[in-house]
Enzyme design. Structure first.
Site: not given
Ligand SMILES: [Mn+2]
Ligand SMILES: [Mn+2]
Ligand SMILES: [Mn+2]
Lengths: 305, 305, 305
Positions: C31, C92, C112, C144, C163
């Site tokens: 990524e 992003k 990702v 996410s 994370k």
């Protein structure tokens, strides 16, 4: 999903939609829950006609969708539409109700989800509505069938954002989670149905139908599904967000005391808002439905160009 | 999903199921988690045989599913089934465990999710079980793999509703969100596994196998996926809902004190309920499993008609 | 999903990836969000190069993915990669941003989710990264886009777990709900990015690339989608979990006081962790990214064997 076809006994096309499909004219689909449950009589039928006329004035064909006699009718005639506006026996048809209402030949008003699903199967890429469903406030975690349908059907929905009685921040997160782009019509923020802004950012501002159509085209070429164009309510009709929040909080407290929940909650809250705003919310709803129909028609035209 | 076939080394059909498929006889699939983990010995194996016999008595072929020697066996023989009823080394196989248990050639008892998934791949449209998984009570937001599987596989599941240890209202909302119709067998409300009613409405009451089959047929013709037929537990065995809630709340408090969570929670709670009801819950479980097998067989037959 | 092809104007392959595809060499995708937003300069570009070199040293071809000039580039050249490391104007790009960034020809760093999605379309089955996204702590329920993408794309992701700023238990439940196997690299528990263990069990421990590849192969043969290989951070760099939790809790309280939320929260928290650990977290991040690239390359090779 699209391998599935409408060539089965459960789909029927109205004459104007049949013609539009043959001529490859742009089409905008419309729901019937707003007619059957979303507005008081006689405004409900008037607005439905005005939305269709607004779309026609842009050179685009309206396809109002509803269930009649065991079939999904894509493109109700004026006489058929009337049955949704006054009949007490109309069933609100979310996607899980679809096989039941068809098997039992019930009159079925289609939610945004069922309308988007049926539009996708009919090859119609644009739907106009007032507010979409979303994540409900409070517990349990309750998500409208509109959201997963947007995550799986390649349709652009023009709306004034999620209904303001919902948890707008949670709804916005849900859309992000599932890769559904939110475009803001001349705005950097998402509207809050009754008010111009929810304070929550959109993914991109667009200032023309062509700009929205260009993004939707890339989205669909890459296998993307739903995409939202959120339009702030016409400025003359918008209500201040703080006032709305106060009315909504009171109405929700009242609903809780009265034990109103599940299916009954949304119409209860909308009725309270109409009452407390002295009908201003009804005038607003009407204005934004017509505005959204116009913008949807322009985007449908831009998509064909 | 169905483009995928069972013509690979990972699927094996029992002789009776092979014959039924060749003759296009109706088939009902059954899970093995209830055999391996859901009931005490020797009731577990007895009930598994009784369910199969009940299905056969309706002229329908049972296909109990489990993993053996690196294969998904659709239609375990009596000798094979015994290995699930007494072996300490059986793995509970949810869908994420599937490739692991197959690659490692473990004995794997299939959950409702894995059974529904395997049934769909084998062209079997009806599954009978006790209670399905759902949304867990409390935090974090924890959803059984059974639910997304129902949202993607075109299978009708006959059950007594979601397991009563779950958050039934949240589970009901989840099913609505994902367009899964809930039919009530002779009831307007969803059962609560141990009790006749959860108080939550179903989408339609059906009073015969033909009625359920008719709705399922429309659902699948339109590309619909899972559909539930919820059957209240046999009246002679049902337990009062208030009594159950008290037992469950005590058991949940106990689990929290003891730090029991995740995978371990469901069997812990079920064991406590069995204990506190002096085995009444086991008798109930047995009675409803057999009743559900019978209704599933009738619906499978009606679907072929 | 894979019926869709990359034979459209929106995909472009770097020369080394074109060659690797022609020769059917194993490929690992990387990524660009970590380059553009995940690490301070100049470590960001150095690490990106070291990851590519580590993959090459294993006889595997790296394909770093990013958006340039209205195209998804699979296999950025060193000169192209530099544009992601220093440019203030990089967007992003989560999946909902994809059509916007392409239509507007923005430089887009792929998350990702977007990387996994693009890799799947390009026939690349292995992605290496640091930590994946997951379920956020607290309200509203915020997931996410990485998670639904793992639920729909047949790709193996090598990472150090979700994370650690996320709700790890809720994330683990989400993965279970959606049938995504979690393999532990030499571990029975899932790592917590900064620390060796989250205390949460994996679905299976694997001790070699071959073992992981064997499970992934069964998973994909049966139509399975995402699969995670979670690798504990290199022991010399790991930080004690309790210390991290204290830092994170303070940082979250600070974010709340400062009104930092949504998109801004993750970079805010990561910056605070870097600050409070005197750069130890940056060294750790670097070490685990390289280690994950190495393991991903070995698995990609084992999958070709
Ligand atoms: Mn989010
Ligand atoms: Mn709901
Ligand atoms: Mn779970």
């Amino acid at each position: 999903a699209m391998g599935f076809s409408t060539k089965n006994a459960y789909f029927r096309f109205g004459p104007h939609v049949k013609e539009a499909r043959a001529r490859r004219q742009p089409i905008v689909a419309l729901e019937t829950v707003v007619v059957a449950f979303g507005l008081p009589r006689p405004a409900n039928l008037q607005v439905a006609h005005e939305m269709e006329e607004t779309i026609r004035a842009e050179g685009v064909v309206p396809a109002t969708i509803g269930l009649l006699d065991g079939q999904i009718v894509v493109g109700l005639t004026p006489a058929e539409l009337e049955r949704f506006a006054g009949d007490e026996g109309v069933r609100k048809v979310s996607r899980r109700d679809l096989p039941i209402a068809l098997a039992r030949r019930q009159i079925g008003a289609t939610t945004v989800a069922t309308t988007v699903w049926a539009a996708a199967r009919a090859g119609i890429r644009v739907v106009a509505t007032g507010g979409i469903g979303g994540v409900h406030r409070g517990a349990p975690f309750d998500v409208s069938n509109d959201l997963p349908t947007l995550a799986t059907e390649p349709v652009l929905v023009v709306c004034a954002g999620p209904k303001a009685i919902l948890d707008l921040r949670a709804t916005r997160e849900w859309l992000e989670t599932h890769g559904i782009p939110i475009l803001g019509w001349g705005m950097e923020t998402m509207p809050a149905f009754y008010s111009a802004s929810s304070g929550l950012p959109v993914d991109a501002r667009v200032d023309s139908a062509e700009e929205a159509a260009a993004i939707a085209r890339v989205h669909w070429t890459l296998g993307g599904k739903g995409i939202l164009v959120t339009v702030p309510p016409p400025a003359d009709f918008a209500l201040p967000r703080e006032r709305l929040e106060t009315i909504l909080e009171e109405a929700m407290a009242e609903a809780e005391r009265a034990g109103v929940q599940g299916w009954a909650l949304t119409p209860f809250l909308l009725a309270r808002v109409a009452e407390r705003t002295g009908g201003e919310s009804v005038a607003l709803n009407r204005a934004l439905l017509i505005e959204n129909a116009r913008i949807a028609a322009r985007i449908a035209r831009a998509l064909e160009a």
